[in-house]
Design a protein around this motif. Sequence first.
Motif, mmCIF file in Angstrom:
data_model
loop_
_atom_site.group_PDB
_atom_site.id
_atom_site.type_symbol
_atom_site.label_atom_id
_atom_site.label_comp_id
_atom_site.label_asym_id
_atom_site.label_seq_id
_atom_site.Cartn_x
_atom_site.Cartn_y
_atom_site.Cartn_z
ATOM 1 N N VAL A 168 -2.444 9.720 2.636
ATOM 2 C CA VAL A 168 -1.560 9.830 1.494
ATOM 3 C C VAL A 168 -0.168 9.387 1.932
ATOM 4 O O VAL A 168 0.065 9.061 3.104
ATOM 5 C CB VAL A 168 -1.552 11.276 0.960
ATOM 6 N N SER A 169 0.785 9.385 0.978
ATOM 7 C CA SER A 169 2.121 8.875 1.305
ATOM 8 C C SER A 169 2.807 9.705 2.360
ATOM 9 O O SER A 169 3.623 9.195 3.142
ATOM 10 C CB SER A 169 2.987 8.812 0.041
ATOM 11 N N GLU A 170 2.513 11.008 2.449
ATOM 12 C CA GLU A 170 3.211 11.862 3.384
ATOM 13 C C GLU A 170 2.448 12.053 4.681
ATOM 14 O O GLU A 170 2.913 12.776 5.571
ATOM 15 C CB GLU A 170 3.475 13.224 2.741
ATOM 16 N N GLY A 171 1.238 11.461 4.823
ATOM 17 C CA GLY A 171 0.456 11.651 6.047
ATOM 18 C C GLY A 171 -1.017 11.497 5.764
ATOM 19 O O GLY A 171 -1.425 10.766 4.844
ATOM 20 N N PRO A 220 0.819 -1.213 0.000
ATOM 21 C CA PRO A 220 0.000 0.000 0.000
ATOM 22 C C PRO A 220 0.852 1.262 0.000
ATOM 23 O O PRO A 220 0.481 2.293 -0.620
ATOM 24 C CB PRO A 220 -0.805 -0.150 1.281
ATOM 25 N N ALA A 221 1.995 1.240 0.689
ATOM 26 C CA ALA A 221 2.827 2.443 0.754
ATOM 27 C C ALA A 221 3.311 2.840 -0.638
ATOM 28 O O ALA A 221 3.366 4.029 -1.001
ATOM 29 C CB ALA A 221 4.007 2.190 1.678
ATOM 30 N N ALA A 222 3.705 1.840 -1.453
ATOM 31 C CA ALA A 222 4.157 2.146 -2.804
ATOM 32 C C ALA A 222 3.021 2.742 -3.636
ATOM 33 O O ALA A 222 3.222 3.642 -4.472
ATOM 34 C CB ALA A 222 4.711 0.880 -3.467
ATOM 35 N N ARG A 234 2.640 6.732 -5.384
ATOM 36 C CA ARG A 234 2.339 7.051 -6.775
ATOM 37 C C ARG A 234 1.203 8.060 -6.891
ATOM 38 O O ARG A 234 0.719 8.370 -7.967
ATOM 39 C CB ARG A 234 1.961 5.759 -7.533
ATOM 40 N N GLY A 235 0.716 8.608 -5.760
ATOM 41 C CA GLY A 235 -0.305 9.662 -5.792
ATOM 42 C C GLY A 235 -1.679 9.206 -5.390
ATOM 43 O O GLY A 235 -2.647 9.981 -5.462
ATOM 44 N N TYR A 236 -1.809 8.033 -5.009
ATOM 45 C CA TYR A 236 -3.111 7.531 -4.594
ATOM 46 C C TYR A 236 -3.342 7.886 -3.144
ATOM 47 O O TYR A 236 -2.389 8.146 -2.395
ATOM 48 C CB TYR A 236 -3.197 6.013 -4.797
ATOM 49 N N ALA A 237 -4.661 7.909 -2.740
ATOM 50 C CA ALA A 237 -5.043 8.197 -1.349
ATOM 51 C C ALA A 237 -6.060 7.159 -0.920
ATOM 52 O O ALA A 237 -6.818 6.620 -1.746
ATOM 53 C CB ALA A 237 -5.608 9.609 -1.192
ATOM 54 N N VAL A 238 -6.141 6.936 0.351
ATOM 55 C CA VAL A 238 -7.087 5.980 0.932
ATOM 56 C C VAL A 238 -8.027 6.751 1.830
ATOM 57 O O VAL A 238 -7.577 7.511 2.717
ATOM 58 C CB VAL A 238 -6.365 4.886 1.727
#
Length: 403
Positions: free
Chosen positions: A392-395, A356-358, A362-366
């Motif tokens: 998102v990847s940064e938080g 999931p982190a990868a 790539r710009g995806y959000a959960v």
Amino acid sequence: MALTTSPEAPLPVGDVSRLIGGWIDRLGAVWVEGQITQLSRRPGAGVVFLTLRDPSHDISVSVTCFRQVFDRIADVVTEGARVVVLAKPEWYAPRGQLSLRATEIRPVGIGELLVRLEQLKKSLAAEGLFALDRKKPLPFLPQLIGLVSGRASAAERDVLENARRRWPAVRFEVRNTAVQGVHAVNQVVQAVQELDGLPEVDVIVVARGGGSVEDLLPFSDEALIRAVAACRTPVVSAIGHEPDSPLLDLVADVRASTPTDAAKKVVPDVGEELDRVQQLRDRALRTVRGLIDREERGLAHALGRSSMERPQRMVDEREAEVDALVGRSRRVLGHLLDRADSELAHTRARVVALSPAATLERGYAVLQRPDGHVVRSPADAGAPGGELRARVSEGEFTVRVAE
């Protein structure tokens, strides 16, 4: 018939002697066998006096006969002869003596003696006194030898001298006895029993020189035969010469043809034993030398092998094999580790790519509702105006659902 007497009413000696004489007079004549031990023929006397003895038992009886009765056999009968007497018991009242009045005297011939000896031999053999399984072995080297022989006789000298010549340290316990005549049986029996009773006596030798059949009769006497059969000590019979065969030879444990032969059978010859010991030593030495030679040849053969000439070669060969196996093992292990590392790297890359982190990078959000449920469709977003949490990847941050 019993007499009635008491201390108050005793019989006079004369009456007792007379009554005994009367009882004896009623006895009839009997045939009696015995050996003449004493013979008295007084010149001019009409009566001959002699003593008749049983050689097997210490019993004697006086015999009288008229001179003409004895003269019939005077040329063939002397003291020591065996005779058969027809006699009637008589009682001499004045002296209280019993005697036999002989009316006929017959000498016992050689043929009769031999017949009686044969009968006695069969009787004793039937009892098992001559059986071989009763024979006791002689000791190899007796420490003390019992010897029964006549005093200062040639038989005694032969046994002593030959035995000491063969084994100088041998010791003897000597019993000198009569070896013929009326006293021979009792004395020999007593001597044998005395020696048998000594624990230190290892073997008993009964020795006598040659002689006539009558002279050797004591050594065929039943009393002596039974005494020897009862001995616990081995007995050697050395009676007469080679042809002589008294019954003692049959009951004895070992029969020697002569007294000299008895000495040879009883003690070993020291010279022969020394020679035998030397032969055994030589044989043992040859055996040991043969064994040593065989072992030396085997050792030389073993030392001649290449493995014995260069014993380190075997170790070197095994060391090379071990090194080769160790190198092979390391190469195989290296290949296995390299392949496993490569497989691990590929697996890690796939895992990272699918994580999931990868995906977030790539710009995806959960999107997640406040209860943590992931929003997978518009219907999962909830009512308009509601808040959702976006990762998102940064938080993460909060978003609001629009109408």
